[in-house]
Design a protein around this motif. Structure first.
Motif, PDB file in Angstrom:
ATOM      1  N   ILE A   1     -32.750   8.796 -58.406  1.00 18.06           N
ATOM      2  CA  ILE A   1     -31.485   8.794 -57.673  1.00 18.06           C
ATOM      3  C   ILE A   1     -31.693   9.317 -56.255  1.00 18.06           C
ATOM      4  O   ILE A   1     -31.201   8.744 -55.271  1.00 18.06           O
ATOM      5  N   MET A   2     -32.440  10.418 -56.116  1.00 20.73           N
ATOM      6  CA  MET A   2     -32.674  11.009 -54.799  1.00 20.73           C
ATOM      7  C   MET A   2     -33.497  10.086 -53.904  1.00 20.73           C
ATOM      8  O   MET A   2     -33.314  10.073 -52.686  1.00 20.73           O
ATOM      9  N   CYS A   3     -34.395   9.319 -54.504  1.00 19.79           N
ATOM     10  CA  CYS A   3     -35.173   8.356 -53.720  1.00 19.79           C
ATOM     11  C   CYS A   3     -34.259   7.283 -53.132  1.00 19.79           C
ATOM     12  O   CYS A   3     -34.363   6.942 -51.949  1.00 19.79           O
ATOM     13  N   PHE A   4     -33.334   6.767 -53.945  1.00 23.49           N
ATOM     14  CA  PHE A   4     -32.403   5.751 -53.452  1.00 23.49           C
ATOM     15  C   PHE A   4     -31.438   6.332 -52.420  1.00 23.49           C
ATOM     16  O   PHE A   4     -31.076   5.662 -51.446  1.00 23.49           O
TER      17      PHE A   4
ATOM     18  N   SER B   1     -36.539  12.604 -51.567  1.00 19.83           N
ATOM     19  CA  SER B   1     -35.538  12.055 -50.649  1.00 19.83           C
ATOM     20  C   SER B   1     -36.132  11.821 -49.264  1.00 19.83           C
ATOM     21  O   SER B   1     -35.803  10.834 -48.596  1.00 19.83           O
ATOM     22  N   ILE B   2     -37.024  12.707 -48.828  1.00 20.40           N
ATOM     23  CA  ILE B   2     -37.712  12.520 -47.548  1.00 20.40           C
ATOM     24  C   ILE B   2     -38.619  11.290 -47.604  1.00 20.40           C
ATOM     25  O   ILE B   2     -38.702  10.506 -46.654  1.00 20.40           O
ATOM     26  N   ALA B   3     -39.297  11.112 -48.758  1.00 19.40           N
ATOM     27  CA  ALA B   3     -40.117   9.911 -48.928  1.00 19.40           C
ATOM     28  C   ALA B   3     -39.258   8.653 -48.885  1.00 19.40           C
ATOM     29  O   ALA B   3     -39.674   7.607 -48.358  1.00 19.40           O
ATOM     30  N   GLY B   4     -38.033   8.735 -49.419  1.00 23.95           N
ATOM     31  CA  GLY B   4     -37.112   7.602 -49.338  1.00 23.95           C
ATOM     32  C   GLY B   4     -36.759   7.268 -47.903  1.00 23.95           C
ATOM     33  O   GLY B   4     -36.632   6.085 -47.540  1.00 23.95           O
TER      34      GLY B   4
ATOM     35  N   GLY C   1     -27.538   0.043 -46.286  1.00 22.37           N
ATOM     36  CA  GLY C   1     -27.925   1.426 -46.553  1.00 22.37           C
ATOM     37  C   GLY C   1     -26.777   2.243 -47.109  1.00 22.37           C
ATOM     38  O   GLY C   1     -26.941   3.025 -48.057  1.00 22.37           O
ATOM     39  N   GLY C   2     -25.579   2.088 -46.536  1.00 18.67           N
ATOM     40  CA  GLY C   2     -24.411   2.790 -47.060  1.00 18.67           C
ATOM     41  C   GLY C   2     -24.058   2.358 -48.465  1.00 18.67           C
ATOM     42  O   GLY C   2     -23.671   3.189 -49.308  1.00 18.67           O
ATOM     43  N   LEU C   3     -24.201   1.059 -48.748  1.00 16.90           N
ATOM     44  CA  LEU C   3     -23.906   0.546 -50.092  1.00 16.90           C
ATOM     45  C   LEU C   3     -24.881   1.106 -51.125  1.00 16.90           C
ATOM     46  O   LEU C   3     -24.483   1.490 -52.231  1.00 16.90           O
ATOM     47  N   ILE C   4     -26.171   1.180 -50.756  1.00 17.74           N
ATOM     48  CA  ILE C   4     -27.178   1.743 -51.667  1.00 17.74           C
ATOM     49  C   ILE C   4     -26.895   3.222 -51.942  1.00 17.74           C
ATOM     50  O   ILE C   4     -26.977   3.692 -53.087  1.00 17.74           O
ATOM     51  N   THR C   5     -26.546   3.975 -50.888  1.00 16.56           N
ATOM     52  CA  THR C   5     -26.257   5.398 -51.052  1.00 16.56           C
ATOM     53  C   THR C   5     -25.067   5.634 -51.977  1.00 16.56           C
ATOM     54  O   THR C   5     -25.112   6.474 -52.882  1.00 16.56           O
TER      55      THR C   5
END
Length: 469
Positions: free
Chosen positions: A106-109, A56-59, A83-87
């Motif tokens: 999932i965590m990357c996105f 997630s940090i790499a994302g 960004g909100g839509l992707i999350t």
């Protein structure tokens, strides 16, 4: 000069930034609640589940790269909205996860989406404020500490009631409000001027011309320009059209590259790159293993989780307190960052000796206050180094470098724990890095002098700090 519309909308933007900070940062810091359930349900090792935080940090780092590249052509509003839509989409898709590798994706996105929203919410504050920039930045960023206080117990309750799949599905709807807050990020005149694709040499010239014309004259002038443009396009040959497209591509590519190379300097390298790397390294090395260190010392999991809430409270107070100090110009952002990092480094070195719960509580409050107050001034430091027109690009670069430091520090500290059996080394290393970073920020006048000597110029407008109020 700010327009009256920008001035009237500025505090609405601060509220939207606060909400974005609560949702994005608060959720990412609270995902550790799911770790035990992920490990049991997906039959995965603790190491594989632990990679979720690093991914997630790499994302977030990838979000900084993408945001920096497209910042000249896409507004903060649209970046934060996407960004909100992707999350939201990634959280909804987590309901179908059947393998730990699916969870990593999932965590990357999620990291990528929240990262884009989080980065742009701080960038846009710099376009709306000048005199009260420190206060606005502090009010908006204190949502990060409040997010830990609000979302951490909420997610724990949802996890107990609906399992981790149901909790993440509900969080998908909650974080959908990132799109609502992004819609409030109205583009200001300052942001328009900073965008290459806006072509200010044409638009501002016509606007200045229209200021001295009546309404009828403005309408006639626009009609003439439109007809002339259409006739020019019709008379243009296909080869010339292709030639014009190629010229535009070369012109925009050249301007894009120049926008980065024009800010290169010793001061830029030390503050925007080296300083950012050490901030990410030291901050995550101390925060991510704080609860684990308390549990390792014999503190119950519930009490250890409350220590993390104390970190959030201290962080919210620190982010609010830095605004008035910087707005009164009693300290520069560099001096303030140096002071806070000095306190953070000292607290990490002394906190590693804490064994009782009251001592750990004092350590957590001091660490949360100093690290949050020091980190929140980084956008102000970037603005002082490169100017307001380059903040959108360079702030994203700083986020990338900072996340690289975090990705390196987390497995390194984990390896040291496997070797020594305790987390004291994590706080020794993070404390030493923070003290080194404190010196780098304090030596900002030295970096300016070295740049002037290297260029052999006495022009002060390139390196002097931008006015913050």
């Amino acid at each position: 000069m700010e327009s009256s519309i920008d001035r009237g909308w500025s505090w609405v933007v601060v509220i939207a930034v606060f909400g974005t900070s609560v949702l994005s940062f608060g959720f990412l810091q609270s995902t550790s609640v799911f770790f035990v359930d992920w490990q049991e349900d997906l039959n995965a090792s603790a190491q594989m589940i632990g990679w979720c935080s690093a991914i997630s940090i790499a994302g977030i780092g990838l979000a900084g790269l993408v945001s920096s590249v497209i910042s000249s052509y896409v507004s903060c509003r649209w970046q934060a909205f996407i960004g909100g839509l992707i999350t939201t989409t990634a959280l909804a898709c987590s309901n179908w996860v059947t393998h730990v590798l699916h969870l990593h994706a999932i965590m990357c996105f999620i990291g990528f989406g929240t990262g884009i929203a989080y980065i742009n919410c701080f960038v846009i504050v710099g376009f709306y404020f000048n005199k009260k920039l420190g206060l606005a930045n502090g009010l908006g960023s204190c949502g990060s500490g409040m997010g830990i206080l609000i979302l951490s117990p909420l997610i724990r309750y949802l996890n107990d009631e609906y399992s981790w799949r149901g909790a993440m599905l509900i969080c998908s709807g909650i974080l959908g409000n990132l799109c609502v807050f992004a819609a409030l990020f109205r583009m200001s005149k300052a942001e328009k001027k900073s965008m290459l694709g806006f072509r200010p040499e044409i638009v501002w010239e016509s606007e200045n011309k229209e200021d001295s014309m009546s309404n009828d004259e403005i309408g006639n002038d626009r009609s003439k320009r439109r007809i002339k443009s259409e006739m020019t396009q019709l008379s243009r040959k296909p080869s010339k059209r292709r030639h014009s497209v190629a010229q535009n591509v070369r012109r925009h590519s050249s301007a894009f590259v120049k926008s980065y190379t024009s800010v290169l300097s010793i001061r830029f390298v030390m503050i925007c790159l080296v300083y950012s790397f050490f901030v990410g390294f030291g901050y995550f090395a101390s925060i991510m293993f704080f609860v684990s260190n308390a549990v390792n010392l014999g503190v119950s999991k519930r009490d250890a989780a409350f220590l993390f809430s104390i970190v959030g409270i201290g962080g919210a107070i620190g982010r609010l307190g830095q605004g008035p100090i910087l707005d009164k110009k009693s300290m520069t952002p560099f001096q303030f960052a140096s002071l806070m990092l000095g306190i953070s480094g000292t607290s990490c070195l002394l906190g590693s000796l804490a064994r009782s719960y009251p001592a750990l509580a004092i350590f957590s409050a001091t660490l949360g206050f100093s690290t949050s107050a020091g980190n929140v001034v980084f956008p102000l430091m970037v603005r002082a180094v490169v100017g307001v027109n380059h903040v959108k690009k360079i702030f994203g670069v700083g986020i990338i470098i900072g996340q690289c430091g975090a990705i390196i520090s987390l497995p390194l500290i984990g390896r040291l724990y496997d070797t020594t059996g305790e987390y004291a080394m994590a706080f020794y290393i993070s404390g030493g890095v923070m003290l080194l970073n404190s010196i780098i920020a304090l030596l900002d006048p030295v970096w300016i002098k070295l740049d002037r000597r290297r260029l052999g110029t006495n022009e002060r407008d390139v390196y002097d700090e931008q006015e913050l109020g």
